[in-house]
Motif scaffolding. Structure first.
Motif, PDB file in Angstrom:
ATOM      1  N   GLU A  48      -3.020   7.829   9.038  1.00 55.82           N
ATOM      2  CA  GLU A  48      -2.301   7.028   7.962  1.00 55.82           C
ATOM      3  C   GLU A  48      -2.667   5.570   7.751  1.00 55.82           C
ATOM      4  O   GLU A  48      -2.584   5.038   6.788  1.00 55.82           O
ATOM      5  CB  GLU A  48      -0.637   7.196   8.668  1.00 55.82           C
ATOM      6  N   VAL A  81      -9.656  13.260   3.134  1.00 55.11           N
ATOM      7  CA  VAL A  81      -8.550  12.580   3.200  1.00 55.11           C
ATOM      8  C   VAL A  81      -7.599  13.248   4.482  1.00 55.11           C
ATOM      9  O   VAL A  81      -7.076  12.312   5.256  1.00 55.11           O
ATOM     10  CB  VAL A  81      -7.652  12.577   2.095  1.00 55.11           C
ATOM     11  N   HIS A  95     -11.514  12.237  -1.150  1.00 55.45           N
ATOM     12  CA  HIS A  95     -11.271  10.878  -1.883  1.00 55.45           C
ATOM     13  C   HIS A  95     -12.641  10.836  -2.706  1.00 55.45           C
ATOM     14  O   HIS A  95     -13.613  10.977  -2.216  1.00 55.45           O
ATOM     15  CB  HIS A  95     -11.647   9.982  -0.740  1.00 55.45           C
ATOM     16  N   LEU A 113      -5.118   6.343  -2.005  1.00 61.90           N
ATOM     17  CA  LEU A 113      -5.332   7.163  -0.854  1.00 61.90           C
ATOM     18  C   LEU A 113      -3.953   7.785  -0.167  1.00 61.90           C
ATOM     19  O   LEU A 113      -3.912   8.695   0.393  1.00 61.90           O
ATOM     20  CB  LEU A 113      -6.088   6.435  -0.070  1.00 61.90           C
ATOM     21  N   HIS A 114      -3.133   6.506  -0.007  1.00 62.17           N
ATOM     22  CA  HIS A 114      -1.979   6.806   0.906  1.00 62.17           C
ATOM     23  C   HIS A 114      -1.195   7.902  -0.033  1.00 62.17           C
ATOM     24  O   HIS A 114      -0.371   8.862   1.074  1.00 62.17           O
ATOM     25  CB  HIS A 114      -1.073   5.708   1.148  1.00 62.17           C
ATOM     26  N   ALA A 172       0.953  -1.256  -0.002  1.00 60.91           N
ATOM     27  CA  ALA A 172      -0.069   0.033  -0.002  1.00 60.91           C
ATOM     28  C   ALA A 172       0.876   1.293   0.006  1.00 60.91           C
ATOM     29  O   ALA A 172       0.292   2.432  -0.378  1.00 60.91           O
ATOM     30  CB  ALA A 172      -0.849  -0.050   1.162  1.00 60.91           C
ATOM     31  N   HIS A 226      -7.515   1.066   3.367  1.00 59.65           N
ATOM     32  CA  HIS A 226      -8.875   1.750   3.652  1.00 59.65           C
ATOM     33  C   HIS A 226      -9.874   0.445   3.903  1.00 59.65           C
ATOM     34  O   HIS A 226     -11.040   0.724   4.946  1.00 59.65           O
ATOM     35  CB  HIS A 226      -9.320   2.405   2.389  1.00 59.65           C
ATOM     36  N   ASN A 227      -9.912  -0.386   2.907  1.00 62.66           N
ATOM     37  CA  ASN A 227     -11.021  -1.531   3.289  1.00 62.66           C
ATOM     38  C   ASN A 227     -10.731  -2.224   4.438  1.00 62.66           C
ATOM     39  O   ASN A 227     -11.957  -2.341   5.383  1.00 62.66           O
ATOM     40  CB  ASN A 227     -10.808  -2.421   2.255  1.00 62.66           C
ATOM     41  N   THR A 230     -13.538  -2.479   7.614  1.00 64.62           N
ATOM     42  CA  THR A 230     -14.034  -3.738   8.265  1.00 64.62           C
ATOM     43  C   THR A 230     -13.649  -3.674   9.809  1.00 64.62           C
ATOM     44  O   THR A 230     -14.701  -4.024  10.336  1.00 64.62           O
ATOM     45  CB  THR A 230     -12.904  -4.948   7.480  1.00 64.62           C
ATOM     46  N   THR A 256     -14.976  11.795   3.224  1.00 64.10           N
ATOM     47  CA  THR A 256     -14.189  11.901   1.924  1.00 64.10           C
ATOM     48  C   THR A 256     -13.138  12.766   2.104  1.00 64.10           C
ATOM     49  O   THR A 256     -12.330  12.809   1.161  1.00 64.10           O
ATOM     50  CB  THR A 256     -15.007  12.372   0.884  1.00 64.10           C
ATOM     51  N   ALA A 265      -5.469   5.487   5.336  1.00 64.88           N
ATOM     52  CA  ALA A 265      -4.928   5.834   3.927  1.00 64.88           C
ATOM     53  C   ALA A 265      -4.208   4.642   3.716  1.00 64.88           C
ATOM     54  O   ALA A 265      -4.244   4.408   2.145  1.00 64.88           O
ATOM     55  CB  ALA A 265      -4.183   6.968   4.207  1.00 64.88           C
ATOM     56  N   LEU A 266      -3.569   3.786   4.044  1.00 68.81           N
ATOM     57  CA  LEU A 266      -2.953   2.808   3.721  1.00 68.81           C
ATOM     58  C   LEU A 266      -3.873   1.505   3.488  1.00 68.81           C
ATOM     59  O   LEU A 266      -3.683   0.878   2.594  1.00 68.81           O
ATOM     60  CB  LEU A 266      -1.663   2.292   4.928  1.00 68.81           C
ATOM     61  N   TRP A 278      -2.794  11.000   0.972  1.00 72.52           N
ATOM     62  CA  TRP A 278      -2.392  11.421   2.293  1.00 72.52           C
ATOM     63  C   TRP A 278      -1.203  11.958   2.620  1.00 72.52           C
ATOM     64  O   TRP A 278      -1.103  13.121   3.203  1.00 72.52           O
ATOM     65  CB  TRP A 278      -2.828  10.390   3.186  1.00 72.52           C
ATOM     66  N   TYR A 309      -8.466  11.448   7.818  1.00 71.35           N
ATOM     67  CA  TYR A 309      -7.873  10.173   7.844  1.00 71.35           C
ATOM     68  C   TYR A 309      -6.736   9.884   8.558  1.00 71.35           C
ATOM     69  O   TYR A 309      -5.748  10.894   8.666  1.00 71.35           O
ATOM     70  CB  TYR A 309      -7.639   9.464   6.430  1.00 71.35           C
ATOM     71  N   ALA A 320      -7.755  17.906   0.323  1.00 64.01           N
ATOM     72  CA  ALA A 320      -7.472  16.446  -0.072  1.00 64.01           C
ATOM     73  C   ALA A 320      -8.755  15.780  -0.073  1.00 64.01           C
ATOM     74  O   ALA A 320      -9.134  15.576   1.266  1.00 64.01           O
ATOM     75  CB  ALA A 320      -6.277  16.018   0.788  1.00 64.01           C
TER      76      ALA A 320
END
Lengths: 716, 480
Positions: free
Chosen positions: B106, B101, A124, A107-108, A76, B112-113, B117, B99, B109-110, A111, B104, A122
């Motif tokens: 980190e 970012v 998404h 995303l990363h 990632a 997301h899914n 969960t 939405t 961001a690394l 970010w 978020y 920023a």
């Protein structure tokens, strides 16, 4: 002018939506630049016409050192590592008013850019990007003012960089110290054994380390150390799933060598437990992967096909208990039923029969011929190897598993599309072999058609009966009682209220074509064995019989008819083939054994065979033996060990005097019946008369007619 | 008729009202205007009807900003809310729809899914609802605080989200405040796939049983769902009541006339585009086929209006792509329509297309509105669907043909014929028949019943019997 920098971490699935958004940006007078991790000219040419699109530098462009670092990094983080070294990104990120991640893989990177360029929005997603642009357009003055808090990179970025560098370093040290090279050194192996099996280590950490060290030890050739390590590590673990993961490489290695692994059940249970975890969270795709893995282990061919024993045949309920008792097993077994019961066709139109053909038609020929010629029956073939059908079967096991776990699937719709018209047309559907096609048919509602499946033998040792929805099957045909017993024990829901009716009907065989004269009286000294291509046929048992006979009379010889064993199938087969070759090297030069190889003229090849053998460890029926008996050869049948001592087996299928338990008994029977030409010819005539009267298609077709042409009896 | 239980009487006697004559009711209605959700109309009408029946209603919902991430806002809805209704907006947001970012971590961001969960798993630990479960403490605290400020005589909770039930239970457990569960589409019934969504002994099952057992009344939107609950909880059957969604009269044009022959036909769909993709594909394919085959549809348009996707996927999902690709077939796509403008859309359409997921347990609110328009209706849903039951007596319906594109094409063609040839008399008859589904017709008896159960026959002191009948006038104010 507002500038937008979009990052794409993956090829967008919906290019039209993106181009539409770019057109909207353009209409708003916004400059959009797009950075991608892939080649945009090749993958999204339409986008390159609407915005400046730039590909992040690749590992090849950034040099081998970077490539190695990229390989080690968390996947990632990889787009950011590439972006970090890209002057184009740095330049345009600095100028951007809005930074946009269009997908989760981007995303990363966004970010990280957001931490360094704090005046930019920023976001998404496309719609949030449009909103951000509209906000800025509506109040440009607000965004022109710099606030102290937005100058320079965020402290978070610095912390993040330091932390990730530290983590990378720690990972590197761990990788080096647990790698293949390190495992060449005995002290390192000793150290890791102690570390992995030390008390108090958190289970997750112990699992990760044990798996890694185990793998490296194996790759370094220290298999015993690896086995000791995993056995000791798993004793310290509580979760079956974790134990299974650790034990898995050892179990797999043992399976490959044809052994029955001691810890097979633990690994299977572990896989099923992991599947159950995913299933609870409705992640059927991931659950299915673990279920398929468990199938591969439980039904490994080395366990059931390439040896002289099978744990499933020995104790079906016990061996399959981890599957049958698990939540996953229950989910797989959930019946979906059918909307309407099968209807017998009205008398005023032809009975429409649909046969699934194309993959293995070895046993269906006479059945098809008969019903194609029967007045009042219309036959249609669904050829499974046809271009239009084949894709439906692709990746079938995984798709079926997912479908069974979820109770529905998109693939069922495709099956419906491909087969639905034929299924709707048919009154009766006959599927020979209980494998992929049969299981897949039960993904869809058969409407009012009656579904008949025939299970021969090998299928009972596979996952297919466990992936078949038996509530959508009306009749299940076996070719022998002992196979019915085995299948019912292995798949208990076959006996359930929603299970099919079961029948035993012998294979359709035209035995009269084997009735040819045996001109030579010397034929009584020639033993015959038809079919050698599986270890289960156990031709070495025939050689034992031959040796017994030749000790008393060296006129006895053995004729082996059929293909050789395929050693490429596995080490079990190779080992057996090697032992067989050694036996043959001793017997063949003296003329005691003759090999004909594969022949299309089996009746001709049997004219000089006086005694026909069945030496197999398992058979569903053994057509080769019955065909030999029809030719007038005297049958001698080993009491197939897989079924010996059970309610049904060779002893209940054939006249009892045909069946023997040991090579010595077999030799004695042969000596008795071949004592004179008269006794031999008389015994041969009796055997031929028996098989022709019992199993020739001219007789057995009546059972089939009753099954398919008459309304089914109500009882199951 | 709901069976009266002696226990209610004891509550009524012991309950005192602090201020004046109007009793206080807390209405847990997450999705209350200005949220542009499909359930918002029912919530607004419910609050209005209770206010009209003499209650001081305090609505508990979440902040407007939260809806911007979700299905958006429709400020035109607010004008139709009874001014006596007090709205409390809690600062609760769906973190999964964030939405920005910058908001978020980190880690998110690394991966997301994985983050989502885990977020759902955390929510499930708090309450068995993956997206909203985490709101439980805030909702519980909010109702307790409101009750402390002014004691409530009644709480009405409308689901979804089901986490409202936790707050409902909290107030019952601590202060024995009687409550009504407006279950709408139910919980343990899977209205999309049919059958049971979860067993009675699951965590959700235990919550449901517990909540329903002590409820004053349980409302559902249609007979199949109500039957499901009656069969699942036969001992509670006397509390079950069907309160259909109905339609808002202000959304319905004054008349329905045949389409003139000199202009192309206009088909329309109004509603959130959260349909299964195969359903939308089948409709678009059916539309394409019908248009190609029938000269009456040559230049016809199919206008699809509604919200597409939420969070980062807003306007960027498979639905959006399919609709854009269908532009060549006369499919026109637009965003959601403010409630006040709905009437204009029905005025300019000749046929309405009812795309609805689910089966026998699903009705949808849209079907009532469609029937009230007196326009021909094309059904794009499973044949065995509760909407089919309602539409079966509607004269301008093209039938339940299922979801095969060829069959849908036939339905579009029949609708085109009806659009040109169904006369005004037929349309007026259809409109008159649909009046029974006016939203107030559905709510007034249910509100009256609950009022009587909680406060006794006669309702709140000082409120004339039948005062709820004033509500329709209120509900129509502001174009709602």
């Amino acid at each position: 002018m507002i500038e937008v920098l979009v990052v794409l971490g993956a090829v967008p699935a919906r290019v039209a939506v993106l181009t539409d958004a770019l057109t909207q940006f353009r209409a708003l007078g916004v400059t959009v630049r797009i950075a991608t991790t892939f080649d945009p000219v090749e993958k999204i040419p339409a986008v390159t016409e609407l915005a400046e699109v730039h590909q992040l530098p690749t590992a090849a462009q950034l040099g081998p050192r970077f490539g190695r670092m990229l390989k080690r990094a968390n996947p990632a983080r990889r787009p950011w590592l590439r972006a970090q070294r890209d002057p184009w990104i740095r330049r345009h990120a600095k100028r951007a008013d809005v930074l946009v991640a269009l997908d989760v893989k981007a995303l990363h990177t966004v970010w990280q850019l957001a931490q360094r360029h704090r005046r930019a929005d920023a976001v998404h997603g496309i719609a949030p990007a449009l909103q951000a642009v509209q906000r800025r357009s509506a109040d440009p003055a607000r965004y022109r003012r710099h606030r102290l808090s937005t100058i320079g990179p965020s402290p978070t970025a610095l912390t993040s960089t330091t932390r990730s560098q530290t983590i990378d370093l720690a990972k590197r040290v761990f990788d080096l110290s647990t790698g293949k090279r390190a495992m060449q050194l005995a002290p390192v192996r000793w150290f890791w054994h102690q570390a992995v099996t030390a008390p108090g280590v958190p289970e997750r950490l112990r699992g990760v380390a044990a798996r890694r060290v185990n793998r490296s030890m194996r790759r370094a050739g220290h298999r015993d150390s690896a086995n000791r390590l995993v056995l000791a590590a798993q004793r310290r673990m509580r979760s079956v799933a974790a134990k299974g993961q650790v034990l898995s490489p050892m179990v797999e290695a043992e399976l490959k060598e044809g052994q029955l692994p001691e810890h097979l059940k633990t690994v299977v249970k572990g896989q099923l437990q992991m599947a159950e975890g995913h299933l609870k969270k409705r992640r059927t795709g991931q659950a299915a992967e673990h279920v398929v893995r468990a199938f591969d282990l439980m039904f490994h061919r080395n366990l059931h096909f390439d040896g002289l024993t099978s744990p499933l045949a020995a104790d079906p309920a016990g061996f399959l208990a981890p599957l049958l008792k698990s939540e996953v097993g229950k989910a797989l077994a959930t019946p979906q039923g059918r909307r309407t019961p099968a209807e017998f066709p009205p008398a005023d139109r032809p009975h429409r029969m649909l046969f699934f053909t194309g993959i293995n038609d070895n046993f269906i020929g006479p059945i098809l011929d008969r019903y194609e010629a029967t007045p009042g029956v219309e036959v249609r073939r669904l050829n499974l190897v046809e271009e239009s059908i084949r894709p439906v079967l692709g990746n079938g096991r995984m798709r079926l598993t997912r479908h069974r776990l979820a109770g529905s699937s998109e693939h069922a719709r495709r099956v419906q599309e491909a087969w639905g018209a034929d299924v709707a047309w048919a009154d009766t559907i006959f599927v020979d072999w209980c494998n992929l096609a049969a299981a897949m048919l039960t993904m869809i509602d058969p409407g009012s058609a009656r579904v008949i499946i025939r299970l021969h033998s090998f299928e009972a040792f596979t996952w297919w009966p466990h992936l078949t929805d038996w509530s959508r099957v009306d009749d299940l045909v076996f070719v022998s009682e002992h196979l019915r017993d085995l299948a019912l024990a292995a798949v208990p829901r076959l006996r359930g209220p929603e299970g099919p009716r079961t029948h035993v009907i012998a294979n359709a065989m035209d035995l009269h074509r084997y009735v040819l004269p045996k001109p030579s009286a010397e034929a009584r000294f020639m033993l015959g064995l038809v079919g050698l291509s599986a270890v289960a046929k156990d031709p070495r048992w025939a050689l034992e019989v031959l040796r017994e006979l030749r000790r008393r009379d060296d006129r006895y010889r053995l004729k082996l008819i059929g293909d050789e064993l395929r050693t490429s199938l596995g080490p079990g087969v190779a080992r057996y083939a090697e032992e067989l070759a050694a036996d043959l090297a001793e017997l063949e030069p003296t003329g005691a054994v003759v090999r004909t190889g594969r022949t299309e003229d089996v009746p001709g090849a049997l004219t000089d065979v006086g005694v026909i053998l069945s030496t197999s460890v398992r058979e569903s029926f053994h057509c080769g033996l019955v065909e030999g008996a029809a030719s007038g050869a005297v049958p001698v049948v080993r009491d197939w060990p897989f079924f010996a001592g059970r309610a049904h087996g060779a002893r209940t299928l054939f006249p009892s005097d045909w069946v023997v338990s040991t090579p010595a008994e077999a030799a004695q029977r042969i000596l008795d019946v071949t004592a004179s030409e008269e006794t031999w010819r008389e015994a041969g005539r009796a055997a031929a008369s028996h098989v022709l009267g019992e199993w020739d298609w001219s007789v057995t077709h009546k059972d089939f007619d009753r099954l398919v042409l008459e309304p089914p009896a109500a009882t199951r | 008729m709901t069976k009266r239980r002696p226990l209610w009487d004891s509550w009524k006697r012991s309950r005192t009202r602090r201020s004046g004559s109007r009793p206080h009711m807390i209405y847990l209605a997450i999705g209350f205007p200005p949220a542009a959700k499909s359930s918002t109309y029912r919530m607004r009408a419910t609050a209005n009807q209770f206010a009209a029946a003499g209650w001081d209603v305090t609505v508990v919902t979440i902040a407007d900003e939260a809806w911007e991430r979700d299905y958006g806002l429709d400020h035109t809805l607010v004008a139709g809310v009874d001014p006596r209704v007090r709205v409390v907006k809690l600062p609760l947001f769906r973190e999964d729809l964030e939405t920005d970012v910058r908001a978020y971590t980190e880690r998110r961001a690394l991966d997301h899914n994985d983050y989502l969960t885990e977020l759902r798993e955390q929510h499930l630990k708090v309450f068995p609802e993956p997206v909203f479960g985490g709101w439980r403490p805030a909702l519980e605290e909010a109702v307790l605080r409101l009750h402390r400020e002014r004691p409530a005589e009644l709480l009405v909770a409308t689901c979804v989200p089901y986490v409202n039930l936790a707050a409902t239970w909290k107030l019952w457990e601590t202060h024995r405040v009687p409550y009504v569960v407006d279950f709408r589409d139910g919980w343990s019934v899977d209205v999309i796939n049919g059958g049971e969504a979860f067993p009675r002994d699951s965590v959700s099952g235990r919550w449901e049983t517990k909540l329903l057992t002590d409820a004053v009344a349980i409302w559902n939107v249609n007979e199949p769902i109500s039957r499901w609950y009656r069969e699942r909880y036969p001992e509670l059957a006397h509390k079950m009541r069907i309160v259909r969604n109905g339609y808002d009269a202000a959304s319905i044009p004054a008349e329905s006339i045949p389409a003139p022959a000199d202009r192309p036909l206009a088909f329309g769909y109004l509603g959130a585009l959260n349909l299964p993709v195969p359903l939308l594909e089948a409709v678009l394919e059916g539309w394409r086929k019908a248009r190609a085959a029938d000269p009456a549809l040559t230049d016809a348009t199919f206008e699809v209006r509604g919200h597409i996707g939420s969070g980062w996927a807003r306007g960027d999902n498979r639905h959006a792509e399919l609709l854009k690709a269908a532009a060549a077939d006369g499919v026109v796509v637009g965003g959601s329509v403010p409630k006040a403008e709905v009437v204009d859309f029905y005025s300019r359409w000749d046929v309405v297309v009812l795309m609805v997921t689910g089966g026998k347990y699903m009705t949808s609110g849209k079907v009532y509105e469609y029937m009230a328009t007196g326009l021909p209706v094309v059904s794009a849903h499973e044949a065995e669907h509760d909407a089919s039951t309602l539409l079966s007596t509607y004269p301008l319906w093209t039938g339940a043909v299922g979801l095969e594109p060829d069959a849908l094409a036939g339905a579009f063609r029949r609708a085109a014929d009806l659009a040109r040839n169904a006369d005004v008399t037929e349309r007026d008859k259809a409109r008159v028949d649909a009046r029974q589904y006016a939203r107030e017709e559905q709510l007034i008896p249910a509100v009256r019943e609950v009022t009587e159960l909680v406060l006794g026959v006669g309702g709140p002191a000082g409120t004339a019997p039948g005062a709820a009948a004033d509500a329709p006038a209120l509900a129509r104010e502001g174009g709602s």
